[in-house]
Design an enzyme around this catalytic site. Structure first.
Site, PDB file in Angstrom:
ATOM      1  N   CYS B  64      18.219  31.927  60.141  1.00  0.00           N
ATOM      2  CA  CYS B  64      17.809  33.176  60.774  1.00  0.00           C
ATOM      3  C   CYS B  64      17.135  34.126  59.789  1.00  0.00           C
ATOM      4  O   CYS B  64      17.080  33.878  58.589  1.00  0.00           O
ATOM      5  CB  CYS B  64      19.004  33.861  61.416  1.00  0.00           C
ATOM      6  SG  CYS B  64      20.260  34.376  60.228  1.00  0.00           S
ATOM      7  N   ALA B  67      19.206  35.235  56.906  1.00  0.00           N
ATOM      8  CA  ALA B  67      19.326  34.187  55.892  1.00  0.00           C
ATOM      9  C   ALA B  67      18.118  34.197  54.972  1.00  0.00           C
ATOM     10  O   ALA B  67      18.234  33.974  53.766  1.00  0.00           O
ATOM     11  CB  ALA B  67      19.475  32.818  56.557  1.00  0.00           C
ATOM     12  N   ARG B  98      23.609  29.475  48.411  1.00  0.00           N
ATOM     13  CA  ARG B  98      22.277  29.082  47.951  1.00  0.00           C
ATOM     14  C   ARG B  98      22.351  29.020  46.440  1.00  0.00           C
ATOM     15  O   ARG B  98      22.888  29.900  45.796  1.00  0.00           O
ATOM     16  CB  ARG B  98      21.216  30.074  48.406  1.00  0.00           C
ATOM     17  CG  ARG B  98      20.372  29.470  49.509  1.00  0.00           C
ATOM     18  CD  ARG B  98      19.211  30.336  49.863  1.00  0.00           C
ATOM     19  NE  ARG B  98      18.165  30.302  48.869  1.00  0.00           N
ATOM     20  CZ  ARG B  98      17.165  29.414  48.848  1.00  0.00           C
ATOM     21  NH1 ARG B  98      17.104  28.483  49.761  1.00  0.00           N
ATOM     22  NH2 ARG B  98      16.239  29.453  47.924  1.00  0.00           N
ATOM     23  N   HIS B 196      11.951  36.495  54.947  1.00  0.00           N
ATOM     24  CA  HIS B 196      11.209  36.527  53.684  1.00  0.00           C
ATOM     25  C   HIS B 196      10.197  37.666  53.710  1.00  0.00           C
ATOM     26  O   HIS B 196      10.030  38.401  52.748  1.00  0.00           O
ATOM     27  CB  HIS B 196      10.449  35.209  53.452  1.00  0.00           C
ATOM     28  CG  HIS B 196      11.302  33.989  53.531  1.00  0.00           C
ATOM     29  ND1 HIS B 196      10.838  32.788  54.004  1.00  0.00           N
ATOM     30  CD2 HIS B 196      12.599  33.782  53.200  1.00  0.00           C
ATOM     31  CE1 HIS B 196      11.808  31.901  53.954  1.00  0.00           C
ATOM     32  NE2 HIS B 196      12.885  32.477  53.476  1.00  0.00           N
TER      33      HIS B 196
END
Lengths: 457, 540
Positions: B64, B67, B98, B196
């Site tokens: 999503c 994330a 991550r 992002h």
């Protein structure tokens, strides 16, 4: 390691640092995998499902299948009904499950999607094939923890499937709680050994510990069947293991199908396993088999043989409430002193039960529900321990404070064994004890001066 | 084993394969999914659908917006506190999962091992959570005294109207440190890619340009490098030898102070185009920093990328140093991978991962003599497949329109084109600057490209093509391996690495060899299978 953590304990009311819990849906997803031919479905944004699948995969090292309603901004505004209908249609055509087990997310909870109505409508409209089922549970992430989610999905299995029956069968229900496939398998083995016919649900053995055969079964052979779940209403009794994970389902069965229940602690450690046996004896009138008694005897033998290494050792334990309660009792039974006990899951019963166990041993122990690992770390800084037990997230504290560490509970992301070797029952206790003794003696070896480094211990 | 003569068959097979895959789907789904799959034909310009909604009920690899924002781009900044405003899970799952490694700088501050959440409860949903967020920010400040704090919104807080951007601003004024919020609710956009974009916007608005201290020499920023397994450190090792100075990394092993002066660098080099091309473009427009796309994965790629940097700076001494490094390092790496190459030559691989990595790793497989028969991205846009030329053709749909778009102008005081306008124009024309050719162009005819691959499609690839290795993420890893095919995770490298640069290439070669040629696969079928049991005398 965790260098920014100050020793002084700061009061916090709003900020959680390094949580000792996670959110409801992951528990619901795990429970749903314990139904045979079930595809869990996450009703919300797809990130939740991705995170839950990733995390469960890392813990079990097995494929974890689940679908999602893949909400976008528009869905968040207009509701998720259309997405769920589309999902149900696609899922049945492509993945052909027997059961789709839907859990909500905080998003679908907040917008107020009414799952019961949506599912009933989908059924009326013929989207659910004959003989297949869509069940659901509500798992708002801003209530409780992953344990609550597991409990909710287990209760939904009762609500959707259990069929009340006047005439009770000679079988019992066992609700094993949020334990490993290995534990569920061992519980079934013990029941079999006692000659008890039982429905164990949920049951993730043979689902999340499937053998490597070179061909993947989308639905592995394990899991409780729909038929078995239906029959839970005609069982004469339910044993619910752990109040946090299992009592809600047992209670629902009592209300829905008039099946009484015994609530016991998770059978981790000698005393809790004894009570499990007692409960089975009370229900069936049968004695434990010689094989079970021999296992018990071997466990006690290990305890008496090695008592000197455990005696008086201070321990910090954290994890899920049902697990931590039983573990604390087991530690006490080995003469150890649990002084910091913490769970992330909220609930008064946790502190009460731990206080009860510790009243003669460590009345001043720090005990907390709805706590976090930052706080636990600060407790350990204030009063060091000889051993830390908990899930993988304890490894940073263990390294920072140079404390022997035994991985126990959920999740374990950096070691294997938990899904294959049980911690329940007498054998499970032997396994746990061996792990604890191993780290304590490794530490003794590591710290010994050369002239005190002993070959035989 | 891959056989050259299969090539022709494969080319005609791909179409049939794609049609066959879609048979399992309901008609509408099939129609959509067909747009996301192509058999590569190098003679044509091919179009593929990407960055569109995942179909509900389809098992996907995607995550999503949150994330992408907190998990990928902002989370790796080591010396900031990142608070997640929402229920506990969102923060928990992005806590050390991550694998972006990071070290404290000289001030000793490193918060990567910590997880900060407001852990909102039902009453916050009913009455609003802004009060709790303010208190949480203040508590974090009082305990840790960080230099900056980021705040990330999750699905439910966005829905109830908590304004993390506004609260952050207020608290920034109150506490006197830089605090900024991201409205990165999980439901925004169609994948983590939206996050992002938001993350880059936020960093650009709130951090980039805060510190004008300029450094001498060949200065660069490394964009879209997340330091999985220490990749960034291996790249920096080589840069140090060459005398290239890294001002900042976005954002593996990222540092707040370094990002604050990133606008002073002379060149931006982009590793992951998908996650960060926005940043490069905004820095180019506002400060005049040109950018080039590079790929540090693979021996040849590394050398090619170093030469690209040398060409940009156009300095004989630098070029000489770089050529010397290439000669030395290539020989060393080639010698080290030779035994692996011998065992891997001719094998096949499939790569389904990320938003650039499925492309980057094709070069390293070539170094190993392996053939990539299928590849695809999880959250890419069309330009990642087809190249930047198509950006102007991409239709902006409702889901993308919801993502904030910054309109950036040249900074009158600080804009300064790093090279002469003539050279800049020339290099742009040559597609040396500001260009990414996309993945399809590099793939051989007859190979498959599948966008946002679903579980069903992956299983079909396994069944039909039986690749010798499949590179994917954790959600697929054990599924693939249950089929007896080794899987290599390219999101966390299976806790190996680094894989970037020369030494990284050697690590990768070893890693692929140990998976593909491991003994363990030979035990899947029991030795007695297929042989009749003849000694039956004890059976009775």
């Amino acid at each position: 390691m965790l260098d920014m953590t100050p020793p002084g304990i700061a009061e916090r009311s709003a900020l959680t640092i390094n949580p000792a819990k996670t959110c409801q849906p992951i528990g619901a997803l795990y429970a749903a995998l314990g139904i045979h031919e079930c595809l869990p479905h996450s009703h919300g944004s797809q990130g939740c499902c991705a995170y839950h699948r990733s995390h469960l995969t890392r813990h079990y090292k097995e494929p974890v299948m689940a679908a999602t309603s893949s909400f976008t901004e528009g869905t968040a505004v207009f509701g998720g009904g259309a997405n769920l209908r589309q999902a149900i249609k696609n899922i049945f055509q492509i993945y052909k499950p027997r059961v789709v087990a839907v859990h909500t997310t905080c998003l679908s909870e907040t917008i107020g999607d009414d799952l019961s109505t949506l599912i009933a409508k989908a059924k009326d409209d013929g989207l659910i094939p004959e003989g297949s089922f869509v069940i659901h549970t509500n798992t708002p992430s801003y209530v409780g923890s992953h344990v609550t989610g597991f409990s909710n999905m287990t209760r939904s299995m009762v609500n959707y499937f259990a069929e009340p029956a006047k005439q009770k069968k000679g079988q019992i229900n066992v609700i094993p709680g949020f334990v490993e496939p290995s534990d569920m398998r061992h519980i079934k083995m013990l029941l079999n050994e006692m000659g008890v016919k039982a429905v164990v649900f949920p049951d993730t053995s043979d689902v999340l510990d499937a053998p490597q055969t070179g061909s993947h079964r989308f639905y592995p052979k394990g899991g409780v069947t729909v038929e078995a779940l239906k029959s839970t209403g005609s069982s004469k009794k339910t044993i619910a293991m752990g109040s946090f994970a299992s009592e809600a389902a047992a209670q629902a069965l009592m209300v829905k199908a008039d099946v009484p229940y015994d609530l016991i602690d998770l059978p981790i450690g000698i005393a809790a396993t004894d009570r499990f046996m007692q409960s089975l004896m009370d229900i069936t009138g049968k004695e434990p088999s010689e094989r079970i008694l021999d296992d018990r005897g071997r466990l006690v033998d290990m305890m008496t043989d090695n008592q000197q290494y455990f005696y008086g050792k201070k321990v910090a334990v954290f994890g899920d409430p049902d697990h931590v309660i039983s573990m604390t009792e087991f530690l006490v039974s080995m003469d150890m002193i649990p002084i910091h006990i913490l769970t992330g899951t909220p609930g008064k019963r946790f502190e009460q039960r731990i206080r009860e166990i510790l009243k003669d041993v460590a009345p001043d122990a720090r005990v907390k529900a709805a706590g976090d690992l930052f706080e636990l770390h600060q407790w350990i800084k204030a009063e060091p321990v000889d051993l830390l037990m908990g899930n993988t997230y304890g490894k940073h504290i263990a390294r920072a404070e140079d404390v022997p560490f035994v991985r126990f509970g959920f999740p374990i992301l950096d070691r294997v064994g938990h899904s294959y070797f049980p911690v329940v029952g007498y054998r499970g206790a032997m396994h746990l004890m061996e792990k604890i003794l191993g780290v304590l003696l490794d530490r003794k070896d590591r710290d010994a001066a050369e002239e005190n480094f002993e070959l035989i211990m | 084993m891959y056989d050259e003569t299969d090539d022709k068959t494969r080319a005609s097979d791909t179409k049939e394969f794609i049609e066959d895959i879609s048979k399992a789907y309901p008609t509408k789904v099939a129609r959509k999914r067909l747009q996301h799959m192509i058999g590569v034909n190098s003679l044509e310009k091919q179009k593929i659908d990407a960055n569109v909604r995942t179909i509900p009920g389809i098992i996907t690899q995607r995550g999503c917006c949150y994330a992408g924002c907190k998990g990928v781009v902002i989370g790796p900044i080591v010396d900031m506190i990142h608070i997640v405003h929402g229920p506990i899970g969102c923060s928990y799952y992005a806590w050390l999962t991550r694998r972006n490694q990071g070290r404290a700088r000289s001030d000793g501050k490193n918060y990567l091992q910590y997880c900060f959440s407001t852990d909102i409860q039902e009453d916050n949903i009913v009455f609003g959570g802004e009060k709790k967020l303010k208190a949480a920010i203040e508590e974090a400040y009082n305990i840790f005294k960080p230099k900056a704090i980021s705040v990330h919104a999750t699905c439910p807080v966005g829905l109830i109207g908590d304004d993390v951007v506004k609260v952050s601003k207020e608290m920034s004024e109150k506490l006197g440190i830089n605090i900024f919020g991201f409205s990165c609710e999980g439901y925004k956009g169609v994948s983590q890619s939206a996050g992002h974009h938001l993350a880059n916007n936020g960093l650009f608005k709130n951090v980039v340009g805060m510190d004008d201290t300029e450094e001498e020499g060949f200065t660069v920023n490394i964009l879209g490098e997340y330091n999985i397994g220490g990749d960034a450190w291996e790249i920096e090792r080589i840069f140090n030898k060459a005398g290239i100075k890294v001002i900042s990394k976005f954002s593996g092993d990222g540092s707040y102070d370094e990002i604050a002066k990133s606008h002073t660098a002379k060149l931006n080099i982009i590793q992951c185009h998908r996650s960060i091309n926005y940043m490069a473009e905004m820095m180019e427009t506002k400060f005049g920093i040109p950018w080039i796309k590079i790929n540090f994965i693979g021996i040849k790629s590394m050398s090619k990328s170093l030469r690209k940097i040398a060409r940009f700076f156009d300095d004989p001494n630098l070029s000489e140093r770089i050529e010397k490094i290439i000669t030395e390092e290539e020989v060393e790496a080639e010698n080290a991978i030779a035994p692996y190459r011998e065992r891997l030559n001719g094998r096949t691989a499939a790569i389904f991962v990320g938003g650039s990595r499925a492309h980057h790793y094709q070069d390293i497989f070539k170094d190993l003599g392996m053939k990539v028969i299928a590849a695809g991205y999880e959250f890419a846009h069309r330009d990642d497949y087809e190249g930047r030329d198509v950006i102007s053709d991409i239709k902006v749909d409702a889901d993308s329109r919801n993502i904030e778009q910054l309109y950036v102008e040249p900074d009158p005081a600080r804009f300064r084109l790093r090279i002469s306008p003539e050279r800049y124009e020339q290099l742009k024309k040559e597609k040396f600057l500001s260009y990414y050719e996309g993945m399809i162009g590099e793939m051989e005819s007859g190979s498959l490209v599948i966008d946002d691959i679903s579980h069903h499609e992956l299983e079909k690839i396994i069944e039909i093509y039986k690749p010798d290795i499949i590179c994917s993420g954790i959600k697929d890893k054990y599924l693939i391996e249950k089929w007896g095919i080794p899987s290599k995770q390219l999101h966390n490298y299976d806790y190996g690495g680094p894989f970037a640069g020369y030494r990284g290439a050697v690590n990768f070669a070893k890693d692929i060899d140990m998976r593909v040629n491991s003994r363990v696969w030979s035990y899947i079928t029991p030795p007695w299978k297929g042989t009749p049991i003849i000694n039956a005398e004890f059976a009775a």
